[in-house]
Design an enzyme around this catalytic site. Structure first.
Site, PDB file in Angstrom:
ATOM      1  N   ARG A   8     -76.705 -14.119 -24.152  1.00  0.00           N
ATOM      2  CA  ARG A   8     -75.653 -14.794 -23.406  1.00  0.00           C
ATOM      3  C   ARG A   8     -74.774 -15.523 -24.421  1.00  0.00           C
ATOM      4  O   ARG A   8     -75.263 -15.985 -25.460  1.00  0.00           O
ATOM      5  CB  ARG A   8     -76.262 -15.807 -22.438  1.00  0.00           C
ATOM      6  N   HIS A   9     -73.502 -15.620 -24.134  1.00  0.00           N
ATOM      7  CA  HIS A   9     -72.570 -16.298 -25.038  1.00  0.00           C
ATOM      8  C   HIS A   9     -73.022 -17.726 -25.350  1.00  0.00           C
ATOM      9  O   HIS A   9     -73.784 -18.338 -24.592  1.00  0.00           O
ATOM     10  CB  HIS A   9     -71.171 -16.309 -24.433  1.00  0.00           C
ATOM     11  N   ASN A  15     -69.234 -24.412 -19.674  1.00  0.00           N
ATOM     12  CA  ASN A  15     -70.645 -24.818 -19.681  1.00  0.00           C
ATOM     13  C   ASN A  15     -70.769 -26.308 -19.979  1.00  0.00           C
ATOM     14  O   ASN A  15     -71.503 -27.036 -19.310  1.00  0.00           O
ATOM     15  CB  ASN A  15     -71.451 -24.052 -20.722  1.00  0.00           C
ATOM     16  N   ARG A  58     -65.413 -16.057 -24.652  1.00  0.00           N
ATOM     17  CA  ARG A  58     -66.671 -16.739 -24.963  1.00  0.00           C
ATOM     18  C   ARG A  58     -67.739 -15.760 -25.425  1.00  0.00           C
ATOM     19  O   ARG A  58     -68.518 -16.070 -26.333  1.00  0.00           O
ATOM     20  CB  ARG A  58     -67.134 -17.587 -23.782  1.00  0.00           C
ATOM     21  N   GLU A  82     -67.990 -11.274 -16.666  1.00  0.00           N
ATOM     22  CA  GLU A  82     -68.738 -12.072 -15.693  1.00  0.00           C
ATOM     23  C   GLU A  82     -68.204 -11.848 -14.286  1.00  0.00           C
ATOM     24  O   GLU A  82     -67.061 -11.398 -14.092  1.00  0.00           O
ATOM     25  CB  GLU A  82     -68.649 -13.549 -16.085  1.00  0.00           C
ATOM     26  N   HIS A 136     -72.906 -12.404 -20.280  1.00  0.00           N
ATOM     27  CA  HIS A 136     -72.935 -13.600 -19.437  1.00  0.00           C
ATOM     28  C   HIS A 136     -74.230 -13.672 -18.631  1.00  0.00           C
ATOM     29  O   HIS A 136     -74.937 -12.678 -18.479  1.00  0.00           O
ATOM     30  CB  HIS A 136     -71.737 -13.579 -18.488  1.00  0.00           C
TER      31      HIS A 136
END
Length: 193
Positions: A8-9, A15, A58, A82, A136
């Site tokens: 995941r990024h 976030n 991202r 995403e 994502h």
């Protein structure tokens, strides 16, 4: 299917702010860039030969940082983007009470799952292997769902390298393990439920 890796990024501005990003193209934070560098160091001993990423900034920036550590190019696939959350994008995560609700202008779980899996299937089948997918949390849900692990999951950390390993015996579930050591085969890492 061969084993593969998922990342995941790193931490994004959404976030950090606990906001829903979805299709909104947000940047990594400084912490997110540092997380990506650490993930690159962790993955350096895993023999990865190919990196495919979501084109969203991202994820792509995370993949570029990891690719630099591994000496590999990055390709992108729009199907790894995403889930689109429509009117919920930019709103606090706490306002999203149920993952299966479809907000106005958003993508249903089923439509997202089908779109993402249609992208993942040829990526996972292509060579060379092993492969790293950088995307994502929603893509992680799709992979878990389609590989028989169930779509429900606890939150996956930013830039936590994950190894997906197919079962030794047909009909058994895949194994999903965090890659926490600098070694080619993570031997004793705990499984993620």
């Amino acid at each position: 299917m061969q084993p593969f890796y998922f990342l995941r990024h790193g931490q994004s501005t959404a976030n950090r702010d606990r906001m829903i990003a979805g299709s909104t193209d947000v940047e990594l934070t400084e912490l997110g860039e540092a997380q990506a560098r650490e993930a690159g160091q962790t993955l350096a001993g895993c023999g990865i030969r190919r990196i495919v990423a979501s084109p969203q900034r991202r994820a792509l920036r995370t993949a570029e940082i990891v690719a630099e550590a591994l000496g590999l190019p990055v390709s992108t696939d729009p199907g790894l983007a995403e889930r689109r959350w429509g009117v919920w994008e930019g709103r606090p995560i706490a306002e999203r009470s149920d993952y299966l609700i479809v907000p106005e202008g958003g993508e249903s779980w089923e439509a997202f799952r089908d779109r993402a899996w249609a992208a993942c299937t040829p990526i996972l089948a292509a060579r060379p292997a092993p492969l790293l997918i950088v995307a994502h949390a929603g893509i992680m849900r799709v992979l878990r769902d389609r590989l028989g692990l169930g779509f429900e999951m606890q939150s996956i950390g930013n830039a936590l390298p994950i190894r997906f390993t197919p079962p030794d015996t047909a009909g058994l579930p895949w194994r999903v393990e965090p890659v926490t050591k600098l070694q080619p085969e993570p031997a004793s890492t705990p499984a993620i439920a």
